[in-house]
Write an enzyme that holds these catalytic residues in place. Structure first.
Site, PDB file in Angstrom:
ATOM      1  N   ASN A  81       4.199 -67.986  32.769  1.00 43.62           N
ATOM      2  CA  ASN A  81       3.884 -68.965  33.818  1.00 43.62           C
ATOM      3  C   ASN A  81       2.624 -69.933  33.302  1.00 43.62           C
ATOM      4  OD1 ASN A  81       2.648 -70.607  35.926  1.00 43.62           O
ATOM      5  ND2 ASN A  81       3.310 -68.892  37.418  1.00 43.62           N
ATOM      6  N   TRP A  82       1.397 -69.262  33.030  1.00 42.58           N
ATOM      7  CA  TRP A  82       0.494 -70.140  32.534  1.00 42.58           C
ATOM      8  C   TRP A  82       0.455 -70.459  31.066  1.00 42.58           C
ATOM      9  CZ3 TRP A  82      -5.356 -68.243  32.092  1.00 42.58           C
ATOM     10  CH2 TRP A  82      -5.570 -67.098  31.642  1.00 42.58           C
ATOM     11  N   ASP A  83       1.153 -69.579  30.550  1.00 38.45           N
ATOM     12  CA  ASP A  83       1.350 -70.120  28.914  1.00 38.45           C
ATOM     13  C   ASP A  83       2.153 -71.323  28.799  1.00 38.45           C
ATOM     14  OD1 ASP A  83       1.246 -66.887  29.000  1.00 38.45           O
ATOM     15  OD2 ASP A  83       1.619 -67.205  26.764  1.00 38.45           O
ATOM     16  N   GLN A  97       0.616 -65.874  38.506  1.00 37.70           N
ATOM     17  CA  GLN A  97      -0.347 -65.916  37.444  1.00 37.70           C
ATOM     18  C   GLN A  97      -1.260 -67.282  37.672  1.00 37.70           C
ATOM     19  OE1 GLN A  97       1.307 -66.121  33.327  1.00 37.70           O
ATOM     20  NE2 GLN A  97       0.222 -64.274  32.621  1.00 37.70           N
ATOM     21  N   GLY A 141      -4.098 -63.015  34.317  1.00 36.07           N
ATOM     22  CA  GLY A 141      -3.832 -63.281  33.080  1.00 36.07           C
ATOM     23  C   GLY A 141      -4.796 -62.597  32.127  1.00 36.07           C
ATOM     24  N   ASP A 158      -5.206 -59.268  31.585  1.00 34.17           N
ATOM     25  CA  ASP A 158      -4.504 -58.057  31.732  1.00 34.17           C
ATOM     26  C   ASP A 158      -5.602 -56.925  31.913  1.00 34.17           C
ATOM     27  OD1 ASP A 158      -2.648 -59.930  31.417  1.00 34.17           O
ATOM     28  OD2 ASP A 158      -1.517 -58.478  29.931  1.00 34.17           O
ATOM     29  N   ARG A 193      -4.575 -52.473  22.538  1.00 39.49           N
ATOM     30  CA  ARG A 193      -3.747 -52.801  23.685  1.00 39.49           C
ATOM     31  C   ARG A 193      -4.623 -51.930  24.785  1.00 39.49           C
ATOM     32  NH1 ARG A 193      -0.334 -56.683  24.074  1.00 39.49           N
ATOM     33  NH2 ARG A 193       0.486 -55.687  25.824  1.00 39.49           N
ATOM     34  N   TYR A 252      -7.952 -56.707  23.305  1.00 42.96           N
ATOM     35  CA  TYR A 252      -7.205 -57.814  24.153  1.00 42.96           C
ATOM     36  C   TYR A 252      -8.193 -58.426  25.095  1.00 42.96           C
ATOM     37  CZ  TYR A 252      -2.540 -58.864  25.704  1.00 42.96           C
ATOM     38  OH  TYR A 252      -1.119 -59.320  25.698  1.00 42.96           O
ATOM     39  N   TRP A 253      -8.492 -58.076  26.501  1.00 42.72           N
ATOM     40  CA  TRP A 253      -9.307 -58.692  27.273  1.00 42.72           C
ATOM     41  C   TRP A 253     -10.814 -58.220  27.465  1.00 42.72           C
ATOM     42  CZ3 TRP A 253      -8.549 -63.767  28.546  1.00 42.72           C
ATOM     43  CH2 TRP A 253      -7.259 -64.289  28.359  1.00 42.72           C
ATOM     44  N   GLU A 287      -2.997 -64.811  18.839  1.00 38.71           N
ATOM     45  CA  GLU A 287      -2.847 -64.774  20.169  1.00 38.71           C
ATOM     46  C   GLU A 287      -4.458 -64.630  20.532  1.00 38.71           C
ATOM     47  OE1 GLU A 287      -1.313 -61.038  21.499  1.00 38.71           O
ATOM     48  OE2 GLU A 287      -1.062 -61.576  23.791  1.00 38.71           O
TER      49      GLU A 287
HETATM   50  C1  GLC Z   1      -0.480 -61.323  27.814  1.00 40.03           C
HETATM   51  C2  GLC Z   1      -1.797 -61.901  28.354  1.00 40.03           C
HETATM   52  C3  GLC Z   1      -1.373 -63.078  29.534  1.00 40.03           C
HETATM   53  C4  GLC Z   1      -0.438 -63.986  29.051  1.00 40.03           C
HETATM   54  C5  GLC Z   1       1.022 -63.011  28.282  1.00 40.03           C
HETATM   55  C6  GLC Z   1       1.983 -63.803  27.552  1.00 40.03           C
HETATM   56  O1  GLC Z   1       0.057 -60.597  28.826  1.00 40.03           O
HETATM   57  O2  GLC Z   1      -2.659 -61.055  28.965  1.00 40.03           O
HETATM   58  O3  GLC Z   1      -2.268 -63.866  29.952  1.00 40.03           O
HETATM   59  O4  GLC Z   1       0.070 -64.762  29.775  1.00 40.03           O
HETATM   60  O5  GLC Z   1       0.566 -62.158  27.509  1.00 40.03           O
HETATM   61  O6  GLC Z   1       1.023 -64.655  26.549  1.00 40.03           O
END
Ligand code: GLC
Length: 425
Positions: free
Chosen positions: A34-36, A101, A161, A163, A196, A348-349, A392
């Site tokens: 979605n937000w991608d 998202q 988003g 995660d 991850r 990751y985040w 990424e």
């Molecule tokens: C991961 C990210 C998320 C993103 C997805 C696809 O799950 O945390 O924000 O939308 O990957 O890139």
């Protein structure tokens, strides 16, 4: 533009283009996110405006009847990703996930429209989207803010988003995981497992999905029933910004009713937003709706808040806080404070920086007149590409490129940064 980075970025967008939607990257993420999509459309807008609108159209073609827009659309079968359609079981012809998202599409379509070469053509593409984006925002207010506080909660970490952010640790630890169906992860086969989310986090992610599935994905019940409900300042800022951008666009295209309602959503969100501010930390914090307490976690979600039109004093404080992070990290903006005990620069985040977040923060800072910090963010983002390619995400101390490579939204953000700079020059 002759900059080879722009040409490289265009090549990545074309490579990940599946005709009517783009995949975030090959292998790791083989579907539409979605937000991608909303942010990647901005990249397409620089060389193929039609294709940019199509990206958003495809996303909204899979909107649920209640207004929700899912976080993944499984256009094709691919067992390289977990959890796939057989876990979600949302019962749709083209399978989708059952959660959402960050709603950044409202912002994206205003930007596409404003930049369009042919306004009549852009208006024709934007007009049918107005009511759809508005319905999504209304869904948020109805289903994720049932008490009418002005702010919405996410019911799953994936919705943010971000995660595996530290923000979710305590709330996620309360999610019961007994009886969760055993599963095999796929992400750790594509990427370094040390970068991850952990196994325990994955079990809680899947337990939440199974709980929602047991309620037939009925969004009128999910918020109250969910053991995980967190108000994320970054997420709410995106909704507020999108609602006000949608209001602008609706006004421009002669839809005053949509405009008025969207202004109301943005206003209510902004009025409530200050309840998330922490003087002690100089940034916004998440609020846990289950425990009824603020989440003491210094993540980038509280800085992304500046994407919304927050008061000047708050924007100034966020700029100062980012400048301070800049003393401690080589590259801006880490997803978690490097001095916090939970910081992990490659996971990751929980530390790494992401260019989409940089883009939204820089945009908000510029609107607030905080150009110096925005410039630094932009410079850092570009130098990461020069050294590590379109990854990424990146380690904010070493600059190491991590996660998937040749990433769509990273490429789109670089096109945005470089174009803005060349227009500025
Ligand atoms: C991961 C990210 C998320 C993103 C997805 C696809 O799950 O945390 O924000 O939308 O990957 O890139």
């Amino acid at each position: 533009m002759s900059d080879t980075r722009i040409q490289d970025a265009y090549a990545i967008l074309k490579e990940n283009d599946r005709g009517t939607y783009t995949v975030p990257t090959k292998g790791l993420y083989p579907f539409q996110w979605n937000w991608d999509s909303a942010l990647s459309a901005l990249g397409f807008g620089h060389f193929d405006e039609d294709r940019a609108w199509t990206e958003i159209d495809t996303l909204f073609a899979h909107q649920w009847d209640d207004g929700m827009v899912p976080h993944i659309i499984f256009h094709v079968e691919d067992d390289g990703y977990f959890p796939g359609p057989s876990v979600w079981q949302t019962g749709r012809d083209v399978p989708t996930s059952g959660i959402t998202q960050p709603p950044v599409a409202g912002f994206a379509i205003r930007r596409l429209y404003e930049r369009a070469g042919d306004k009549a053509q852009a208006a024709a593409r934007a007009r049918p989207l107005l009511a759809k984006v508005a319905a999504w925002h209304d869904w948020f207010m109805r289903c994720r803010d049932p008490q009418g506080t002005g702010l919405v909660a996410i019911t799953h970490p994936w919705e943010s988003g971000r995660d595996n952010s530290v923000d979710w640790d305590r709330a996620l630890a309360r999610v019961p995981t007994e009886g969760v169906t055993p599963f095999t992860r796929r992400d750790t086969q594509h990427a370094n497992p040390d970068h991850r989310p952990t196994q325990a986090q994955y079990e809680a992610y899947i337990a939440l999905v199974e709980g929602f599935r047991a309620l037939d994905w009925d969004n009128s019940r999910l918020h109250d029933a969910s053991p995980f409900k967190v108000v994320d300042p970054g997420f709410n800022a995106i909704l507020i910004r999108s609602a006000s951008d949608l209001a602008w666009l609706a006004e421009e295209l002669g839809e005053p009713e949509i405009a008025a309602r969207q202004r109301q959503i943005a206003r209510a969100g902004l009025d409530a937003f200050d309840s998330l501010w922490s003087d002690a930390h100089g940034q916004y914090l998440c609020f846990d709706r289950v425990s009824g307490s603020s989440v003491d976690s210094l993540s980038v979600g509280g800085l992304l808040a500046v994407f919304a039109p927050v008061p000047d004093a708050r924007a100034r404080a966020i700029a100062a806080r980012i400048a301070d992070l800049g003393e401690r990290a080589r590259y801006m903006v880490p997803s978690h404070d490097p001095d916090a005990p939970e910081y992990d620069g490659k996971r990751y985040w929980r530390g790494p920086l992401w260019l989409i977040v940089n883009y939204m923060i820089a945009d908000g800072l510029r609107v607030a007149g905080q150009d110096a910090v925005a410039d630094r963010i932009e410079r850092d983002s570009l130098s990461l590409i020069d050294s590590g390619g379109f990854a990424e995400y990146y380690d904010p101390i070493t600059g190491e490129a991590c996660g998937g490579g040749r990433f769509t939204w990273t490429a789109a953000m670089i096109i945005e940064f470089l174009t803005r700079q060349s227009e500025d020059a």
